[in-house]
Structures are given as C-alpha cells and as structure tokens.
Write an enzyme that holds these catalytic residues in place. Sequence first.
Site, PDB file in Angstrom:
ATOM      1  N   GLU A 114     -15.217   4.353   9.283  1.00 23.84           N
ATOM      2  CA  GLU A 114     -15.779   5.488  10.010  1.00 23.84           C
ATOM      3  C   GLU A 114     -15.629   6.804   9.263  1.00 23.84           C
ATOM      4  OE1 GLU A 114     -14.798   3.832  14.526  1.00 23.84           O
ATOM      5  OE2 GLU A 114     -14.009   5.774  13.876  1.00 23.84           O
ATOM      6  N   HIS A 172      -1.235   0.437   5.688  1.00 20.32           N
ATOM      7  CA  HIS A 172      -1.789   1.489   6.541  1.00 20.32           C
ATOM      8  C   HIS A 172      -0.871   2.716   6.674  1.00 20.32           C
ATOM      9  CE1 HIS A 172      -4.482  -1.693   8.760  1.00 20.32           C
ATOM     10  NE2 HIS A 172      -4.576  -1.747   7.431  1.00 20.32           N
ATOM     11  N   TYR A 230      -9.879   8.886  18.990  1.00 21.37           N
ATOM     12  CA  TYR A 230     -10.940   8.286  18.174  1.00 21.37           C
ATOM     13  C   TYR A 230     -11.038   6.769  18.329  1.00 21.37           C
ATOM     14  CZ  TYR A 230     -11.954  12.881  16.626  1.00 21.37           C
ATOM     15  OH  TYR A 230     -12.347  14.203  16.642  1.00 21.37           O
ATOM     16  N   TYR A 245     -10.628  -9.496  10.939  1.00 21.84           N
ATOM     17  CA  TYR A 245     -10.951 -10.285   9.752  1.00 21.84           C
ATOM     18  C   TYR A 245     -11.264 -11.732  10.109  1.00 21.84           C
ATOM     19  CZ  TYR A 245      -9.269  -6.206   7.252  1.00 21.84           C
ATOM     20  OH  TYR A 245      -9.112  -4.930   6.793  1.00 21.84           O
ATOM     21  N   GLN A 253       0.809  -1.215   0.000  1.00 22.39           N
ATOM     22  CA  GLN A 253       0.000   0.000   0.000  1.00 22.39           C
ATOM     23  C   GLN A 253       0.849   1.274   0.000  1.00 22.39           C
ATOM     24  OE1 GLN A 253      -2.570  -0.359   3.421  1.00 22.39           O
ATOM     25  NE2 GLN A 253      -3.570  -2.192   2.641  1.00 22.39           N
TER      26      GLN A 253
END
Length: 366
Positions: A240, A148, A250, A261, A84
């Site tokens: 979210e 991430h 948060y 998962y 990613q």
Amino acid sequence: MFRFLTIFALCLLPFAALAQTLSTSQGALRIERMADGFRTPWALAFLPDGSFLVTERAGALWRVAPGGAKSKVSGVPKVQSQNQGGLLDVLVPRDFAQSRELFLSYAMRQGAGSGTAVARAVLSADGTRLTGVKTIFEMAKGSSGGRHFGSRIVEARDGTLFITLGDRADRPSAQDLSRHNGSIVRIRRDGAVPSDNPFVGVAGAQPEIWSYGHRNPQGAALDLQGRLWVHEHGARGGDEVNRIRAGRNYGWPVISYGTHYSGAKIGEGTRKQGMEQPAFYWDPSIAPSGMTFYSGKLWPQWRGHIFVGSLKFDYISRLSGSNLNERERIEGPQTGRVRDIREAPDGTLWFISEDEGAVFRLSPMQ
C-alpha cells in the site's frame, strides 16, 4: 590487425554508452556508480560537504567522501542483527551544519526479544566517529523473531520526527494502541512526546502513536506540501501507499487487498467503517522500499511524483496523479533489489542496489 581492433573498439562504443544509461520517460538518463563494496546496504543520506552516509544492516555506518573514498564511522550503537533487523535508517536533519546531529534507527535487543529503536548522535568534525550517542526512543514490548521492523525516519517541517514501525509479524498488535507495533510514531528530537499527538491522554494508549494499523512500512517521505506519506509491505499482494493522517487506523490486519502467503483470506475483506483506504496498492506485491517525492529541479515534468524502489521485481516505480497510479517502471542491470531512493540537493536521484552492494546516481545526459 590494428585496423580491425580499431573498428571493433568503435563498434563497442554504443554498447558502452548504453551500459551507462537508463531509459525513462524523460529520455536516457546517465547512471553512475558512486560507491560500492557494501554488504546489505539499507539507507543513504547526504551531508552538506558533498559526502554521503550509507548504513549496512549488519551494523556499520559508512561515510563516502566527495572523491569516493569510504571510511567507517565508529561509535554506532549496538544493533540486533537478525534476519530483517539491524542498523537501518539514517537521517541528517535540516540543521546538521549547526548541530552535527544524526538520527539512526535500528533493531535493539529487548530482553528475549527485540524492537525498533532510534538513537541521536553527533558526527565528529572529521566525519570519523559518533559521540554523545543516546537512545531517544524504543518500541514497547519487544517481540521475538527478526521480521517487520519498519524503521524509516522522517523530519517533519516543525522539526518533530516520524518513525515507521512494523508489526513485528505479530498481526493483532497493529490494532492494539497499548503497543507500538504496526504504527507510525511522532516524537521530538529529544524523545519527548509532542502534546498534540492524537493519543496523548487516552487511557492505555502509547502517546507516541500518530497512526496505526500498519504492517511493515519501509518507505516514508514528506510531499511537497509537507504531508507525510508511507508505503508498506502487504502479504501476498496488497502493498500500500498511504497518506498519513493523525489518529487514523490503516486497517492491518482487519482489511487488506492481499492474501496470506498460504492464499487464505486476510481479516474481513478490503473495507471497513473507520479504517482508511490506501491511495494506491500493488497486486502482485513489489516489496517496496525507500521513497522520495521529487522536487522537479532537473526534470520539471516529474515534480511532485513519487519514486519507490522494488526489492522483488528490481525496478524503480514512479507514481503520480490525483488518482495515484504507477506510471513508469525504471529498470536496468543496476536496479537489483532497490532498497532506498533519495533526491540529492542538486536534484539528481540516488538509489541503493542491494544486489550490487552499491549506490548509484541518475542525472541528465550532458
């Protein structure tokens, strides 16, 4: 035979027209392919001369001229292209016409690991190269693996920059203020820390942190009042949308509306004292990416509405309301893995389809 071919061609016209529109609550919108041939495009941004920029995760930055001609911009910082990670967001600040500065976020090699970084550069007058490239921020304590990175950049009304950072798949780090993982950071354009950041002077805390407890925020934008919102990937369920307030927690990975998962429970449930609740969440997860608040310039009924791309289900989500909710799913053959979505200066909506390797524009039917 000629008469038959003519009739056949006329019969095809409605289908040709249909292929160039998307059905929405505002009626049929015209959809145009503005550029293509990109490999894993990640972000787009508009330049004042009518051209636009597109990043590719592998490390290329492209400029597309108003006529559609593509050219690669040289001088991009070296990126760690892994899973990613790679070259991610691009920001054209409000004063670009005077400064010609750009900001790029990317995955940067950090010893044996890697982390999200931001570079400032100047785009040459002919739009072909970056000069004066300088890394103004890199997250502390790089992590291994390629997941991430977060990585959206937003210019606040006061000129500071917000950068979203993922937890780098190191879940507990999102609750650790000594690390940048899983946070939104706020810096000045030279990388300096604003004195009014909430954790300035807090022992052991990274002073750039504005909010924390995030998993992987890949969408961020200011609303029409200038307030910062982000959306982030949950695990299995629990993507979210959050309004971001200074110093707030948060919740990730202590609270979540999703599960791991494997199906196992995440943390302590969905609520905990001192941790923020999302304004909205998706379950099942849509894998959101890209985000814009619409001005209402061309479609007044959409003023203030949020548009978000779905990587998983191949559509554009429209959200609105004081109790925020998904009101519409805009989808068609072109909306495969919508990676980014932006409002152009003229009020049209542009988006990146990762599946198509292309940039598309939505505009009113003439």
